[in-house]
Write an enzyme that holds these catalytic residues in place. Structure first.
Site, short mmCIF file in Angstrom:
data_model
loop_
_atom_site.label_atom_id
_atom_site.label_comp_id
_atom_site.label_asym_id
_atom_site.label_seq_id
_atom_site.Cartn_x
_atom_site.Cartn_y
_atom_site.Cartn_z
N HIS A 62 0.86 -1.19 0.00
CA HIS A 62 0.00 0.00 0.00
C HIS A 62 0.90 1.24 0.00
O HIS A 62 0.69 2.14 -0.78
CB HIS A 62 -0.95 0.00 1.21
CG HIS A 62 -1.84 1.20 1.29
ND1 HIS A 62 -2.94 1.29 2.09
CD2 HIS A 62 -1.79 2.40 0.65
CE1 HIS A 62 -3.54 2.47 1.95
NE2 HIS A 62 -2.85 3.17 1.09
N GLU A 116 0.69 7.85 -3.91
CA GLU A 116 1.56 7.51 -2.78
C GLU A 116 2.84 8.35 -2.80
O GLU A 116 3.33 8.79 -1.76
CB GLU A 116 1.89 6.01 -2.79
CG GLU A 116 0.68 5.13 -2.48
CD GLU A 116 0.10 5.36 -1.08
OE1 GLU A 116 0.87 5.39 -0.11
OE2 GLU A 116 -1.13 5.51 -0.96
N HIS A 120 3.12 10.75 0.35
CA HIS A 120 4.09 10.24 1.33
C HIS A 120 5.54 10.35 0.84
O HIS A 120 6.42 10.76 1.60
CB HIS A 120 3.77 8.77 1.66
CG HIS A 120 2.39 8.56 2.21
ND1 HIS A 120 2.05 8.88 3.51
CD2 HIS A 120 1.27 8.08 1.63
CE1 HIS A 120 0.77 8.57 3.71
NE2 HIS A 120 0.27 8.10 2.59
P1 5GP Z 1 -3.72 6.62 1.30
O1 5GP Z 1 -2.56 5.91 0.84
O2 5GP Z 1 -3.84 7.97 0.98
O3 5GP Z 1 -3.43 7.64 1.32
O4 5GP Z 1 -5.07 6.17 0.53
C1 5GP Z 1 -5.11 5.36 -0.60
C2 5GP Z 1 -5.63 6.10 -1.82
O5 5GP Z 1 -5.23 5.39 -2.97
C3 5GP Z 1 -7.14 6.17 -1.85
O6 5GP Z 1 -7.53 7.36 -2.50
C4 5GP Z 1 -7.52 4.98 -2.70
O7 5GP Z 1 -8.71 5.16 -3.44
C5 5GP Z 1 -6.35 4.89 -3.66
N1 5GP Z 1 -6.06 3.50 -4.02
C6 5GP Z 1 -5.86 3.05 -5.28
N2 5GP Z 1 -5.63 1.74 -5.28
C7 5GP Z 1 -5.66 1.32 -3.99
C8 5GP Z 1 -5.48 0.06 -3.37
O8 5GP Z 1 -5.25 -0.99 -3.99
N3 5GP Z 1 -5.57 0.04 -2.00
C9 5GP Z 1 -5.83 1.16 -1.27
N4 5GP Z 1 -5.89 1.05 0.06
N5 5GP Z 1 -6.00 2.37 -1.84
C10 5GP Z 1 -5.92 2.45 -3.19
P1 5GP Z 2 -7.31 5.37 6.63
O1 5GP Z 2 -8.21 6.43 7.08
O2 5GP Z 2 -7.84 4.53 5.53
O3 5GP Z 2 -6.67 4.58 7.74
O4 5GP Z 2 -6.05 6.12 5.99
C1 5GP Z 2 -6.18 6.93 4.88
C2 5GP Z 2 -4.83 7.34 4.42
O5 5GP Z 2 -4.20 8.19 5.41
C3 5GP Z 2 -3.84 6.20 4.22
O6 5GP Z 2 -3.97 5.58 3.00
C4 5GP Z 2 -2.53 6.92 4.40
O7 5GP Z 2 -2.17 7.63 3.25
C5 5GP Z 2 -2.82 7.91 5.49
N1 5GP Z 2 -2.54 7.37 6.84
C6 5GP Z 2 -3.43 6.75 7.68
N2 5GP Z 2 -2.84 6.42 8.83
C7 5GP Z 2 -1.56 6.81 8.73
C8 5GP Z 2 -0.44 6.75 9.62
O8 5GP Z 2 -0.50 6.27 10.74
N3 5GP Z 2 0.72 7.27 9.15
C9 5GP Z 2 0.84 7.82 7.92
N4 5GP Z 2 2.03 8.32 7.55
N5 5GP Z 2 -0.20 7.92 7.06
C10 5GP Z 2 -1.37 7.41 7.47
#
Ligand code: 5GP
Ligand code: 5GP
Length: 228
Positions: A62, A116, A120
């Site tokens: 991820h 990503e 990040h």
């Molecule tokens: P997070 O990594 O910000 O910040 O959240 C994941 C973001 O990537 C979401 O907007 C989600 O729709 C997109 N995304 C695309 N492919 C995937 C996947 O395979 N797994 C997850 N968890 N998120 C994905």
């Molecule tokens: P969710 O709300 O699905 O747990 O997280 C959404 C998105 O926020 C993740 O895909 C990731 O990009 C970011 N995120 C959530 N929890 C954490 C964390 O503990 N650390 C970091 N660096 N990012 C996070």
């Protein structure tokens, strides 16, 4: 004379402080997060396979997320930096395999990797970690951890059965040397299931470390490991 020595000493201190500020990263460690595709796909939101086809029944990456010990984390550190396909062209076949995107609509994965990187990766960017180095580091960590093998060695398989949360963590600790954090989600029948595995890596992104803080995620004590 004493005053001159003192002022030189102070200047040296300031120079040292500034040099530390320049080279040090703005985070304490990485969370390296892998997802189980079966648990992404069997939820209410469902999933879409990538255009390259159904991914292998394996954990997928991820992200590699800069994180601070106090629980905070930086994000979107450089709005001017977007992922350049040419920088990672030698990694794309590995990325398709190990970092597939399961969100809808179907994609090649590039959108997920870009997201990503922007959210990040830009916060980890340094002389050592450029776009190529960031994705390469994540791919190497995945290979190092080999979660599915670690679990299989302990008799834990994606067969829709329920397993003890403690034995899942123990199996990964036994194989990798480090205790993971486990995040669960629920399937359409509200069963708690293993969704994401958090491991921690040092700021170079090359070595696993014991997590300075475990992510606060909840699971039931027995969790399902769904088929994919
Ligand atoms: P997070 O990594 O910000 O910040 O959240 C994941 C973001 O990537 C979401 O907007 C989600 O729709 C997109 N995304 C695309 N492919 C995937 C996947 O395979 N797994 C997850 N968890 N998120 C994905
Ligand atoms: P969710 O709300 O699905 O747990 O997280 C959404 C998105 O926020 C993740 O895909 C990731 O990009 C970011 N995120 C959530 N929890 C954490 C964390 O503990 N650390 C970091 N660096 N990012 C996070």
């Amino acid at each position: 004379m004493k005053l001159i020595k003192f002022s030189i000493f102070i200047r040296l201190l300031i120079i040292q402080y500034l040099s530390v500020l320049c080279v040090s990263e703005d985070f304490d460690f990485f969370y390296f997060v892998q997802q189980w595709p079966g648990s992404y796909c069997d939820t209410k939101h469902s999933c879409c396979y990538p255009r390259t086809g159904k991914p292998a029944a394996d954990f997928g990456i991820h992200g590699l997320w800069p994180q601070n010990k106090d629980g905070s984390y930086p994000q979107n550190c450089n709005r001017d930096s977007s992922l350049d396909e040419d920088q990672i062209s030698d990694l794309t076949s590995s990325l398709h395999k190990d970092w597939p995107s399961l969100s809808c609509p179907s994609s090649t994965g590039f959108r997920f990797w870009s997201h990503e990187w922007e959210k990040h990766g830009t916060c980890a960017e340094s002389e050592e970690i450029d776009q190529h180095g960031y994705f390469e580091a994540a791919l190497k960590l995945k290979e190092k951890a080999n979660l599915l093998q670690a679990l299989k060695s302990a008799g834990i398989k994606p067969d829709d059965e329920f397993y003890d949360l403690g034995s899942i963590k123990e199996a990964i600790r036994e194989a990798t040397g480090f205790t993971p954090g486990i995040e669960c989600n629920t399937d359409a029948s509200r069963n708690s299931q293993i969704y994401q595995v958090f491991m921690c890596a040092d700021i170079s992104g090359s070595e696993f470390i014991e997590c300075p803080v475990q992510p606060k995620r909840r699971c039931e004590s027995k969790v399902q490991f769904p088929e994919f």
